[in-house]
Design an enzyme around this catalytic site. Sequence first.
Site, PDB file in Angstrom:
ATOM      1  N   GLY A  46       0.742  -1.246   0.032  1.00  0.00           N
ATOM      2  CA  GLY A  46       0.026   0.096  -0.029  1.00  0.00           C
ATOM      3  C   GLY A  46       0.879   1.234   0.112  1.00  0.00           C
ATOM      4  O   GLY A  46       2.013   1.172   0.418  1.00  0.00           O
ATOM      5  N   GLN A  51       3.054  10.143   1.089  1.00  0.00           N
ATOM      6  CA  GLN A  51       4.528   9.350   1.030  1.00  0.00           C
ATOM      7  C   GLN A  51       5.530   9.558  -0.081  1.00  0.00           C
ATOM      8  O   GLN A  51       6.489   9.233  -0.097  1.00  0.00           O
ATOM      9  CB  GLN A  51       4.239   7.635   1.080  1.00  0.00           C
ATOM     10  CG  GLN A  51       3.315   7.124   2.543  1.00  0.00           C
ATOM     11  CD  GLN A  51       3.556   5.679   2.799  1.00  0.00           C
ATOM     12  OE1 GLN A  51       2.390   5.266   2.110  1.00  0.00           O
ATOM     13  NE2 GLN A  51       4.272   5.324   3.170  1.00  0.00           N
ATOM     14  N   LEU A  94       6.502   1.757   4.529  1.00  0.00           N
ATOM     15  CA  LEU A  94       7.548   2.374   3.670  1.00  0.00           C
ATOM     16  C   LEU A  94       8.337   3.641   4.187  1.00  0.00           C
ATOM     17  O   LEU A  94       9.350   4.038   3.963  1.00  0.00           O
ATOM     18  CB  LEU A  94       7.298   2.160   2.249  1.00  0.00           C
ATOM     19  CG  LEU A  94       6.700   1.022   1.621  1.00  0.00           C
ATOM     20  CD1 LEU A  94       5.998   1.329   0.229  1.00  0.00           C
ATOM     21  CD2 LEU A  94       7.789   0.190   1.560  1.00  0.00           C
ATOM     22  N   HIS A 135      -4.346   1.741   7.310  1.00  0.00           N
ATOM     23  CA  HIS A 135      -2.897   2.179   7.665  1.00  0.00           C
ATOM     24  C   HIS A 135      -2.965   3.340   6.312  1.00  0.00           C
ATOM     25  O   HIS A 135      -2.214   4.582   6.708  1.00  0.00           O
ATOM     26  CB  HIS A 135      -1.965   1.175   7.364  1.00  0.00           C
ATOM     27  CG  HIS A 135      -0.402   1.550   7.220  1.00  0.00           C
ATOM     28  ND1 HIS A 135       0.416   0.898   7.946  1.00  0.00           N
ATOM     29  CD2 HIS A 135       0.061   2.222   6.293  1.00  0.00           C
ATOM     30  CE1 HIS A 135       1.429   1.521   7.874  1.00  0.00           C
ATOM     31  NE2 HIS A 135       1.434   2.336   6.834  1.00  0.00           N
ATOM     32  N   HIS A 139      -2.734   7.571   6.813  1.00  0.00           N
ATOM     33  CA  HIS A 139      -1.661   8.414   6.110  1.00  0.00           C
ATOM     34  C   HIS A 139      -2.244   9.674   5.559  1.00  0.00           C
ATOM     35  O   HIS A 139      -1.719  10.749   5.745  1.00  0.00           O
ATOM     36  CB  HIS A 139      -0.871   7.805   4.815  1.00  0.00           C
ATOM     37  CG  HIS A 139       0.289   6.897   5.261  1.00  0.00           C
ATOM     38  ND1 HIS A 139       1.286   7.404   6.009  1.00  0.00           N
ATOM     39  CD2 HIS A 139       0.583   5.492   5.024  1.00  0.00           C
ATOM     40  CE1 HIS A 139       2.230   6.476   6.019  1.00  0.00           C
ATOM     41  NE2 HIS A 139       1.817   5.365   5.733  1.00  0.00           N
TER      42      HIS A 139
HETATM   43 ZN   LIG Z   1       2.781   3.545   5.589  1.00  0.00          ZN
END
Ligand SMILES: [Zn+2]
Length: 172
Positions: A46, A51, A94, A135, A139
Amino acid sequence: MAIRPIVKYGDAVLHAPASAVAAIDDSVRSLLADMVATMYAAPGIGLAAPQVGVPLRVIVIDLSVGEDPAQLIQLVNPQVVEREGEQRHEEGCLSVPGFGGSPLRPARVTVKGLDPEGHERVFNATELLARAFCHEIDHIDGLLFVDRLSPLKRDLLKRKLRKKAREGWEEE
Ligand SMILES: [Zn+2]
């Protein structure tokens, strides 16, 4: 399609709520394509737009990591509209490489959002898919799994992560 650099814990874009997408245009579709490529390259199951440094409410998930095209989920402005029960399992991120934790998540969620063509999609998810939705939606709300740990574990991990952020995350 391009693989974009993944920003790490400590970067302001990860710690602030992202903005809703006003219109799904070619720039949003290009962002989605890049996010899918970046997720597969990492590899991960994901990825959320913050990110890759983009403060928009856009997420991608693929539990098969590219093995099964039917499992790819690309959602714009996703929202958890129902949640039920509890589960707790180890998660990684990540943007927090090398660290893990077990945040409390709902056992089942219903998620609504728009697909790349702008059509509404509804998902009923349990187990790993429910955790992945929570999750990634965290974010875009500016939250990381670290923020959902018990206070003791959270403070210990945050001390380590702040040190990493100060010293600079080494490139993998
Ligand atoms: Zn994450």
